[in-house]
Design a protein around this motif. Sequence first.
Motif, PDB file in Angstrom:
ATOM      1  N   GLY A  45       0.818  -1.209   0.000  1.00  0.00           N
ATOM      2  CA  GLY A  45       0.000   0.000   0.000  1.00  0.00           C
ATOM      3  C   GLY A  45       0.849   1.255   0.000  1.00  0.00           C
ATOM      4  O   GLY A  45       2.069   1.213   0.174  1.00  0.00           O
TER       5      GLY A  45
ATOM      6  N   TRP B  67     -10.067 -10.520  -1.320  1.00  0.00           N
ATOM      7  CA  TRP B  67      -9.649  -9.172  -0.928  1.00  0.00           C
ATOM      8  C   TRP B  67     -10.908  -8.399  -0.538  1.00  0.00           C
ATOM      9  O   TRP B  67     -11.932  -8.461  -1.235  1.00  0.00           O
ATOM     10  CB  TRP B  67      -8.939  -8.445  -2.059  1.00  0.00           C
TER      11      TRP B  67
ATOM     12  N   ARG C 294     -12.005  -4.450   1.130  1.00  0.00           N
ATOM     13  CA  ARG C 294     -11.485  -3.129   1.445  1.00  0.00           C
ATOM     14  C   ARG C 294     -12.436  -2.357   2.337  1.00  0.00           C
ATOM     15  O   ARG C 294     -13.623  -2.674   2.436  1.00  0.00           O
ATOM     16  CB  ARG C 294     -11.182  -2.340   0.172  1.00  0.00           C
ATOM     17  N   GLN C 295     -11.883  -1.337   2.975  1.00  0.00           N
ATOM     18  CA  GLN C 295     -12.672  -0.504   3.874  1.00  0.00           C
ATOM     19  C   GLN C 295     -12.199   0.930   3.737  1.00  0.00           C
ATOM     20  O   GLN C 295     -11.082   1.269   4.155  1.00  0.00           O
ATOM     21  CB  GLN C 295     -12.536  -0.991   5.319  1.00  0.00           C
TER      22      GLN C 295
ATOM     23  N   VAL D  61     -13.913  -7.028  -2.618  1.00  0.00           N
ATOM     24  CA  VAL D  61     -13.279  -6.624  -3.871  1.00  0.00           C
ATOM     25  C   VAL D  61     -13.288  -7.769  -4.871  1.00  0.00           C
ATOM     26  O   VAL D  61     -13.617  -7.589  -6.050  1.00  0.00           O
ATOM     27  CB  VAL D  61     -11.831  -6.163  -3.600  1.00  0.00           C
TER      28      VAL D  61
ATOM     29  N   ASP E 231     -11.018   4.527  -4.584  1.00  0.00           N
ATOM     30  CA  ASP E 231     -10.309   3.297  -4.228  1.00  0.00           C
ATOM     31  C   ASP E 231      -9.498   3.458  -2.946  1.00  0.00           C
ATOM     32  O   ASP E 231      -8.913   2.486  -2.465  1.00  0.00           O
ATOM     33  CB  ASP E 231      -9.380   2.863  -5.363  1.00  0.00           C
TER      34      ASP E 231
ATOM     35  N   ALA F 154      -8.604   3.219   0.574  1.00  0.00           N
ATOM     36  CA  ALA F 154      -9.141   2.294   1.575  1.00  0.00           C
ATOM     37  C   ALA F 154      -8.010   1.480   2.199  1.00  0.00           C
ATOM     38  O   ALA F 154      -6.894   1.448   1.673  1.00  0.00           O
ATOM     39  CB  ALA F 154     -10.153   1.335   0.942  1.00  0.00           C
TER      40      ALA F 154
ATOM     41  N   TYR G 251      -6.941  -2.232   2.559  1.00  0.00           N
ATOM     42  CA  TYR G 251      -7.207  -3.459   1.833  1.00  0.00           C
ATOM     43  C   TYR G 251      -6.764  -4.654   2.674  1.00  0.00           C
ATOM     44  O   TYR G 251      -5.619  -4.711   3.132  1.00  0.00           O
ATOM     45  CB  TYR G 251      -6.477  -3.452   0.490  1.00  0.00           C
ATOM     46  N   TYR G 252      -7.701  -5.569   2.879  1.00  0.00           N
ATOM     47  CA  TYR G 252      -7.452  -6.783   3.647  1.00  0.00           C
ATOM     48  C   TYR G 252      -7.508  -7.994   2.733  1.00  0.00           C
ATOM     49  O   TYR G 252      -8.347  -8.046   1.822  1.00  0.00           O
ATOM     50  CB  TYR G 252      -8.530  -6.994   4.714  1.00  0.00           C
TER      51      TYR G 252
ATOM     52  N   GLY H 231      -4.201  -5.584   7.164  1.00  0.00           N
ATOM     53  CA  GLY H 231      -4.558  -4.612   6.140  1.00  0.00           C
ATOM     54  C   GLY H 231      -3.407  -3.715   5.728  1.00  0.00           C
ATOM     55  O   GLY H 231      -2.433  -3.534   6.466  1.00  0.00           O
TER      56      GLY H 231
END
Lengths: 115, 117
Positions: B9, B36, B38-39, B48, B92, B94, B96-97, B110
């Motif tokens: 990231g 995947w 996201r938040q 995702v 986009d 966020a 991402y996990y 994340g």
Amino acid sequence: QAVLTQPSSLSASPGASASLTCTLRSDINVGTYRIYWYQQKPGSPPQYLLRYKSDSDKQQGSGVPSRFSGSKDASANAGILLISGLQSEDEADYYCMIWHITAVVFGGGTRLTVL
Amino acid sequence: EVQLVESGGGLVKPGGPLRLSCAASGFTFSNAWMSWVRQAPGKGLEWVGRIKSKTDGGTTDYAAPVNGRITISRDDSTNTLYLQMNGLITEDTAVYYCATDHGLFNWGQGTLVTVSS
């Protein structure tokens, strides 16, 4: 209309029970879905709590206390996460999820306040 | 113990590409379906996409908002999951996990992606 609808917030007292609902869009039948529940505390990733489809098709997450349980209200077309014996540590955001066709759908989340 | 560690990231300009990685350990990665999620800041969870295990076909499914702009892949030899994102937009932005299995049973910590000029 969203696929999954959760109330944005809920408050309950320590020691009481809290019932968190996850209402499915009217054109999809709650009876056919496994509903998954997650807990997320500030600054942490979500944690899997449990999954519930029926009393014969359910699963508790590893290490998740039995005071967290799932059920359904078919008349309301909703999944329910019941938390009994509320503790201050239960204060968190709770998300429901289903697999709809080939995609994951999350509810908008419920912020549970224990006070 | 299942461990998932996301990386890659950072700050990226609109229109740019970015590749995220998720290093997995503590389970048989090659057998796992991986997702995947996201938040966005202060928002809820958004799926995702997902990749199945190779034994189940290794196919992918993507959420509508990102379909055509992302590719999920996996390297079972290194137990690593990837998310290639192209044409990034501000929406986009966020955390991402990566998460395991059909039930998203295990999550990483994340990695934050910020799309801004």
